[in-house]
Scaffold this motif. Sequence first.
Motif, mmCIF file in Angstrom:
data_model
loop_
_atom_site.group_PDB
_atom_site.id
_atom_site.type_symbol
_atom_site.label_atom_id
_atom_site.label_comp_id
_atom_site.label_asym_id
_atom_site.label_seq_id
_atom_site.Cartn_x
_atom_site.Cartn_y
_atom_site.Cartn_z
ATOM 1 N N GLN A 86 -23.540 -35.627 -9.940
ATOM 2 C CA GLN A 86 -23.195 -36.850 -9.222
ATOM 3 C C GLN A 86 -23.309 -38.041 -10.165
ATOM 4 O O GLN A 86 -24.275 -38.146 -10.925
ATOM 5 C CB GLN A 86 -24.154 -37.022 -8.044
ATOM 6 N N GLN B 237 -21.579 -46.664 -10.346
ATOM 7 C CA GLN B 237 -20.306 -46.852 -9.645
ATOM 8 C C GLN B 237 -19.161 -46.785 -10.643
ATOM 9 O O GLN B 237 -19.248 -47.362 -11.723
ATOM 10 C CB GLN B 237 -20.275 -48.208 -8.937
ATOM 11 N N TYR C 39 -14.655 -46.659 -10.719
ATOM 12 C CA TYR C 39 -13.373 -46.756 -10.019
ATOM 13 C C TYR C 39 -12.465 -45.674 -10.575
ATOM 14 O O TYR C 39 -11.922 -45.798 -11.675
ATOM 15 C CB TYR C 39 -12.772 -48.146 -10.244
ATOM 16 N N ASN D 223 -10.780 -39.432 -8.797
ATOM 17 C CA ASN D 223 -11.436 -38.148 -8.603
ATOM 18 C C ASN D 223 -12.944 -38.251 -8.439
ATOM 19 O O ASN D 223 -13.639 -37.238 -8.437
ATOM 20 C CB ASN D 223 -11.116 -37.217 -9.781
ATOM 21 N N ASP E 4 -15.742 -40.249 -5.900
ATOM 22 C CA ASP E 4 -15.835 -41.105 -4.715
ATOM 23 C C ASP E 4 -16.968 -42.117 -4.827
ATOM 24 O O ASP E 4 -17.698 -42.151 -5.819
ATOM 25 C CB ASP E 4 -15.917 -40.282 -3.430
ATOM 26 N N THR E 5 -17.106 -42.940 -3.808
ATOM 27 C CA THR E 5 -18.093 -44.020 -3.833
ATOM 28 C C THR E 5 -19.534 -43.509 -3.800
ATOM 29 O O THR E 5 -20.460 -44.256 -4.095
ATOM 30 C CB THR E 5 -17.879 -44.997 -2.661
ATOM 31 N N ASN E 6 -19.727 -42.233 -3.458
ATOM 32 C CA ASN E 6 -21.063 -41.626 -3.499
ATOM 33 C C ASN E 6 -21.327 -40.919 -4.815
ATOM 34 O O ASN E 6 -22.367 -40.289 -4.984
ATOM 35 C CB ASN E 6 -21.234 -40.642 -2.340
ATOM 36 N N ARG F 155 -19.634 -38.357 -6.026
ATOM 37 C CA ARG F 155 -19.201 -36.956 -6.051
ATOM 38 C C ARG F 155 -17.934 -36.832 -6.882
ATOM 39 O O ARG F 155 -17.100 -37.723 -6.900
ATOM 40 C CB ARG F 155 -18.961 -36.434 -4.644
ATOM 41 N N CYS G 93 -14.505 -34.613 -8.066
ATOM 42 C CA CYS G 93 -13.524 -33.585 -7.737
ATOM 43 C C CYS G 93 -12.927 -33.080 -9.045
ATOM 44 O O CYS G 93 -12.138 -33.773 -9.688
ATOM 45 C CB CYS G 93 -12.432 -34.155 -6.830
ATOM 46 N N LEU H 150 -10.217 -37.520 -4.671
ATOM 47 C CA LEU H 150 -11.204 -37.769 -3.623
ATOM 48 C C LEU H 150 -10.923 -39.130 -2.991
ATOM 49 O O LEU H 150 -11.256 -39.367 -1.841
ATOM 50 C CB LEU H 150 -12.618 -37.785 -4.213
ATOM 51 N N MET H 151 -10.323 -40.003 -3.781
ATOM 52 C CA MET H 151 -10.008 -41.360 -3.338
ATOM 53 C C MET H 151 -8.476 -41.518 -3.379
ATOM 54 O O MET H 151 -7.905 -41.897 -4.406
ATOM 55 C CB MET H 151 -10.681 -42.389 -4.245
ATOM 56 N N SER H 152 -7.831 -41.217 -2.264
ATOM 57 C CA SER H 152 -6.357 -41.204 -2.234
ATOM 58 C C SER H 152 -5.756 -42.576 -2.512
ATOM 59 O O SER H 152 -4.696 -42.672 -3.140
ATOM 60 C CB SER H 152 -5.851 -40.635 -0.911
#
Length: 153
Positions: A63, A67, A69, A72, A74-76, A78, A80, A118-120
């Motif tokens: 993980q 942070q 941007y 692939n 996400d904001t947590n 994770r 992909c 993960l972030m479309s």
Amino acid sequence: MQRSLRMKKEIADLVKNPPIGISCWLSGDESTLNELDAVMFGAEDSPYAKGTFRLKIHIPDLQFLTQIYHPNIDTNGRICLDILKMPPKGTWKPSLNVAAVLTSIRLLMGEPNPDDPLMSDIAEEFQMRPEFYFKTAQDWTQKYAMESKPTHP
């Protein structure tokens, strides 16, 4: 027993010969060989250049703590990535080591995969408005990945 021996060897290899742009170490003592901390430095030719990104590894999970941007991630935090998924959806294999996984994640930072996001919304932006994606990723790197430089013991 075999897992412990393998992890001790992998950690020793990571310390002795770290992958380019990556530093990794045990979170605690040798009793917690499956808990690692890592720092990944953004590649110079990416919007993450000069950024320092912290990761938490609790094998088998990884993980981002910093942070970022990215389509692939996400904001947590994770991630992909196909090698992090078990077959049949993924390509994880027992022969993969921590260094190979971390190197693949660093490569993913510079070469996002908008076809498996993960972030479309970020993936769409990456494809349709790459200059806006690049600028926003640079801004987030400045804001979240350059404030403090983590060090390890």
